[in-house]
Design an enzyme around this catalytic site. Structure first.
Site, PDB file in Angstrom:
ATOM      1  N   GLY A 133      -7.535  -3.248   0.565  1.00 26.07           N
ATOM      2  CA  GLY A 133      -8.151  -2.823  -0.668  1.00 26.07           C
ATOM      3  C   GLY A 133      -7.501  -2.672  -1.042  1.00 26.07           C
ATOM      4  N   GLY A 134      -5.794  -2.574  -1.674  1.00 25.63           N
ATOM      5  CA  GLY A 134      -4.890  -3.152  -2.383  1.00 25.63           C
ATOM      6  C   GLY A 134      -5.060  -4.432  -2.805  1.00 25.63           C
ATOM      7  CG  ASP A 143       0.285  -4.019   5.994  1.00 17.49           C
ATOM      8  OD1 ASP A 143       0.819  -3.300   5.213  1.00 17.49           O
ATOM      9  OD2 ASP A 143       0.609  -5.349   5.223  1.00 17.49           O
ATOM     10  CB  ALA A 167      -5.121  -0.906   7.905  1.00 18.29           C
ATOM     11  CG  ASP A 168      -7.947  -0.927   3.079  1.00 16.61           C
ATOM     12  OD1 ASP A 168      -7.552  -0.242   2.649  1.00 16.61           O
ATOM     13  OD2 ASP A 168      -7.916  -2.108   3.181  1.00 16.61           O
ATOM     14  CE  LYS A 214      -6.323   4.889   4.915  1.00 15.32           C
ATOM     15  NZ  LYS A 214      -5.243   3.521   4.010  1.00 15.32           N
ATOM     16  N   GLY A 259       1.382  -1.263  -0.262  1.00 18.55           N
ATOM     17  CA  GLY A 259      -0.048   0.289   0.455  1.00 18.55           C
ATOM     18  C   GLY A 259       1.209   1.043  -0.422  1.00 18.55           C
ATOM     19  CE  LYS A 280      -3.077  -5.311   6.312  1.00 26.10           C
ATOM     20  NZ  LYS A 280      -2.890  -4.358   5.278  1.00 26.10           N
ATOM     21  CD  GLU A 335      -1.783  -6.170   2.844  1.00 27.64           C
ATOM     22  OE1 GLU A 335      -1.823  -5.200   2.178  1.00 27.64           O
ATOM     23  OE2 GLU A 335      -2.994  -6.772   3.287  1.00 27.64           O
TER      24      GLU A 335
HETATM   25  C1  5RP Z   1      -3.592  -3.299   1.498  1.00 32.58           C
HETATM   26  C2  5RP Z   1      -3.203  -3.164   2.518  1.00 32.58           C
HETATM   27  C3  5RP Z   1      -2.906  -1.878   2.513  1.00 32.58           C
HETATM   28  O1  5RP Z   1      -2.583  -2.053   3.830  1.00 32.58           O
HETATM   29  C4  5RP Z   1      -4.605  -1.099   2.433  1.00 32.58           C
HETATM   30  O2  5RP Z   1      -5.179  -1.028   1.612  1.00 32.58           O
HETATM   31  C5  5RP Z   1      -3.965   0.426   2.814  1.00 32.58           C
HETATM   32  O3  5RP Z   1      -3.245   1.207   2.251  1.00 32.58           O
HETATM   33  P1  5RP Z   1      -2.997   2.370   2.160  1.00 32.58           P
HETATM   34  O4  5RP Z   1      -1.251   2.712   2.373  1.00 32.58           O
HETATM   35  O5  5RP Z   1      -2.266   3.027   0.683  1.00 32.58           O
HETATM   36  O6  5RP Z   1      -4.115   3.512   2.460  1.00 32.58           O
HETATM   37  O7  5RP Z   1      -4.211  -4.001   2.634  1.00 32.58           O
HETATM   38  O8  5RP Z   1      -4.067  -5.112   0.899  1.00 32.58           O
END
Ligand code: 5RP
Length: 226
Positions: free
Chosen positions: A96-97, A81, A83-84, A121, A27, A94, A103
């Site tokens: 979103g990507g 890492d 998170a969303d 978040k 992410g 999690k 993960e």
């Molecule tokens: C990817 C994820 C990411 O950690 C989540 O989408 C957050 O991304 P970002 O740091 O771009 O806001 O879970 O699968």
């Protein structure tokens, strides 16, 4: 929000020491952490990492961050890492990507989950962000029907289930060649119950609910860690 994400990424760097084995998240916030980590590695920091996705692996290689393949004895010191969403109990959405399977596997090998995120978040109740669920392509429509039935049985009336990418005419594929169903739920009242029920469905590989990890939250706004 980039400056908030950068504050969080830089704060995570302070937890890293020589000899550590790290899980490397996916992410935009995790990518900022990789950039900062690479600078330290060039300066002599001795770490090695396990990437959580192909994207992260490619980026880490470009940056010269040493990577390794975990074996059965591997315990990672930390995974860093994004998170969303995260609630007050450290439960997260999690994926979103689309990288939640890698993960979650990597996080399960880590002693601590260092969450790097901007303040957007942090939520009172999980679920405004659509919950990603990884589904095998085989007979996926059967799995989607079972997901819908499970949601109805748990009282999520009016929930929408969308296969990611469908509106563009082709489904999005995960690193493992699976599909992603995004569950529009609004509010998840019992994340543990929902996760357990969804995970029981044959055809569901995993969900984007991350529950029970030892989370060390580094959440920032544009002025720094909050
Ligand atoms: C990817 C994820 C990411 O950690 C989540 O989408 C957050 O991304 P970002 O740091 O771009 O806001 O879970 O699968």
């Amino acid at each position: 929000m980039t400056s908030a994400k950068r504050h969080a990424a830089n704060a995570a760097l302070e937890l890293i020491g020589d000899g550590m084995k790290l899980g490397l998240g996916t992410g935009s916030t995790a990518a900022l952490f990789l950039d900062a980590l690479a600078e330290k590695v060039r300066g002599g920091l001795d770490i090695e990492g396990v990437p959580t996705s192909q994207r992260t692996e490619e980026r880490a290689r470009e940056l010269g961050i040493p990577l390794f393949q975990p074996d059965e004895t591997t315990r990672l010191d930390l995974v860093i890492d994004g998170a969303d969403e995260i609630d007050a109990q450290g439960r997260m959405i999690k994926g979103g990507g689309g990288a939640m399977l890698g993960e979650k596997i990597v996080a399960s090998a880590a002693a601590k989950f260092v969450l790097v995120a901007d303040v957007s978040k942090r939520v009172g109740t999980l679920g405004r962000f659509p919950l990603p669920v990884e589904v095998v392509p085989f007979a996926y429509a059967t799995t989607i029907r079972a997901i819908r039935e499970t949601l109805t049985a748990l009282g999520y009336e009016g929930a929408k289930v969308e296969l990611r990418g469908a509106e563009g005419g082709g489904f999005a594929e995960t690193d493992s060649g699976n599909l992603i169903a995004d569950l529009h739920l609004g509010r998840i009242m019992e994340p543990e119950e929902l996760d357990a029920a969804l995970t029981l469905i044959p055809g569901v590989v995993t969900t984007g609910l991350f529950i029970g990890f030892d989370v060390h939250p580094l959440i920032a706004d544009e002025n720094g860690i909050t």
